[in-house]
Design a protein around this motif. Structure first.
Motif, PDB file in Angstrom:
ATOM      1  N   TYR A  12       0.890  -1.059   0.211  1.00  0.00           N
ATOM      2  CA  TYR A  12      -0.267   0.036  -0.304  1.00  0.00           C
ATOM      3  C   TYR A  12       1.158   1.221  -0.404  1.00  0.00           C
ATOM      4  N   LYS A  13       1.054   1.793  -0.735  1.00  0.00           N
ATOM      5  CA  LYS A  13       1.236   3.575  -0.852  1.00  0.00           C
ATOM      6  C   LYS A  13       0.040   4.653   0.039  1.00  0.00           C
ATOM      7  N   VAL A  56      -4.110  -6.580  13.710  1.00  0.00           N
ATOM      8  CA  VAL A  56      -3.108  -5.470  13.273  1.00  0.00           C
ATOM      9  C   VAL A  56      -2.311  -7.190  12.666  1.00  0.00           C
ATOM     10  N   ARG A  57      -2.598  -6.417  11.363  1.00  0.00           N
ATOM     11  CA  ARG A  57      -1.970  -6.847  10.338  1.00  0.00           C
ATOM     12  C   ARG A  57      -2.826  -8.107   9.467  1.00  0.00           C
ATOM     13  N   GLY A  58      -4.234  -7.680  10.315  1.00  0.00           N
ATOM     14  CA  GLY A  58      -5.002  -8.796   9.824  1.00  0.00           C
ATOM     15  C   GLY A  58      -5.187 -10.079  11.054  1.00  0.00           C
ATOM     16  N   VAL A  60      -1.035   2.247   6.618  1.00  0.00           N
ATOM     17  CA  VAL A  60      -1.360   0.610   6.046  1.00  0.00           C
ATOM     18  C   VAL A  60      -2.601   0.569   4.996  1.00  0.00           C
ATOM     19  N   GLY A  61      -3.185   1.212   4.987  1.00  0.00           N
ATOM     20  CA  GLY A  61      -4.475   0.784   4.101  1.00  0.00           C
ATOM     21  C   GLY A  61      -5.157   1.946   4.233  1.00  0.00           C
ATOM     22  N   VAL A 118      -3.853   2.600  10.318  1.00  0.00           N
ATOM     23  CA  VAL A 118      -3.183   3.551  10.753  1.00  0.00           C
ATOM     24  C   VAL A 118      -2.217   2.398  11.447  1.00  0.00           C
ATOM     25  N   HIS A 119      -0.867   1.951  11.484  1.00  0.00           N
ATOM     26  CA  HIS A 119      -0.288   0.920  11.970  1.00  0.00           C
ATOM     27  C   HIS A 119       0.645   2.061  12.884  1.00  0.00           C
TER      28      HIS A 119
END
Length: 354
Positions: A21-22, A123-125, A271-272, A276-277
């Motif tokens: 993801y950018k 977190v990250r799924g 991150v998407g 926001v991580h």
């Protein structure tokens, strides 16, 4: 930070997607973190007793989130106005431990006033059992001789002055650690934020007590020992990650008894579109043998932050202090009366002796 558990195929795919993801850019070229976000969740800071893994199974998540929904429905049910206080009090088993007292005691909050979050943090799924990612999900052991962590309710039991009561009770900053650093949901309500970006500052508006954390970008830490609320925060960009380093944290905002030599490093990464991580590292060599930390993800707030107003018409603090002064006056009057009676008795004995 050590993470336990393993990613399944679906989680790995989500992680790869997050890495690819950018983040969109602001008008001045920074990765865009701005907007309204929330970190409310039913996942606690430390792992609950009996839970061994950092990652829950999907069946465990389904059960816990269903229980949370049932808890909301029960708490929002009408209360019989003619029922006694104990009859109106929810069963302790139907309330989560972190707010059973505040939400269940007579005079406490009804469930409708609480918004602690009713989903497990992912977190990250991965559905997480704690926000801290130490191997056992607990605060690491302290060094011998390190100051003990403060107990719950800092300021309780002190009645000399309003200045000895807690900052949250005085409405100076919010209770819990919403503002941080590190930042945690408080388990009750107002776990919402607004992130504001300029070319040289990153501002975190915290809904709880409308606190503001102002991060100076590409700056240096202050060199004196002045310790502002929330410490002295500087930040810089490492690729798409905003790194925030905070020192000079005041004793009144210490974390688990650490403050004087405490350094907190936080990392914010988009991150998407909807995540926001947030990762944090705690470093105080006078308290712990090695740095440690944790992580979670902010989700979009469905709305915006409004004015936080809590203490209007609240006479609790002046009542507490006035009650203490009344007790002191009563004790002084009783002591004076006892002294007068003793003097009177002594004079009487002297007269009888003469």
């Amino acid at each position: 930070m050590a993470l336990t558990g393993s990613l399944d195929a679906a989680a790995q795919a989500k992680a790869a997607k997050a890495e690819a993801y950018k983040a969109p850019r602001t008008a001045f070229g920074q990765p865009d973190l701005s907007g309204y976000w929330t970190n409310n969740t039913m996942t606690p800071m430390t792992r609950r007793p009996g839970v061994s893994s950092l990652v829950y199974t999907e069946d465990e998540v389904k059960k816990m989130e269903a229980e949370a929904e049932a808890e909301v429905e029960e708490g929002n049910a009408p209360t019989d106005p003619n029922a006694g206080a104990e009859a109106a009090k929810p069963a302790a088993s139907s309330l989560r431990p972190e707010f059973a007292a505040a939400g269940g005691d007579v005079g406490g909050y009804n469930r409708g006033w609480l918004d602690p979050g009713h989903t497990v943090m992912r977190v990250r799924g991965e559905p997480r059992s704690s926000l801290i990612t130490t191997p056992n999900g607990q605060i690491p052991p302290r060094k011998k001789g390190a100051p003990p962590p403060p107990g719950f309710g800092r300021g309780l039991g002190s009645f000399d002055s309003y200045e000895t009561r807690s900052l949250g009770e005085r409405c100076i900053i919010g209770f819990g650690r919403n503002g941080g650093p590190p930042m945690f949901p408080n388990g009750f309500y107002n776990n919402n934020y607004q992130f504001i970006q300029t070319p040289d500052h990153f501002v975190i508006e915290v809904e709880m007590n409308h606190d503001l954390r102002i991060v100076r970008l590409n700056a240096k830490h202050r060199t004196d020992d002045v310790r502002p609320y929330f410490g002295d925060s500087i930040g810089w960009w490492e690729g798409d990650t905003l790194v925030v380093e905070t020192t000079h944290i005041p004793q009144s905002q210490g974390f688990m008894g650490s403050w004087k030599d405490l350094k907190v490093t936080e990392r914010f990464t988009r991150v998407g579109p909807q995540r926001v991580h947030y990762a944090f590292t705690i470093d105080d060599p006078t308290v712990w043998d090695a740095p440690w930390g944790g992580e979670y993800e902010f989700a979009p707030l469905n709305g915006r932050i409004f004015e936080y107003a809590c203490h209007e018409g609240n006479y609790a603090l002046p009542g507490i202090l006035a009650g203490a002064r009344a007790e002191e006056q009563a004790a002084a009057e009783a002591a004076a009366a006892k002294a007068a009676e003793a003097a009177k008795s002594k004079a009487k004995d002297k007269k009888a002796g003469d």
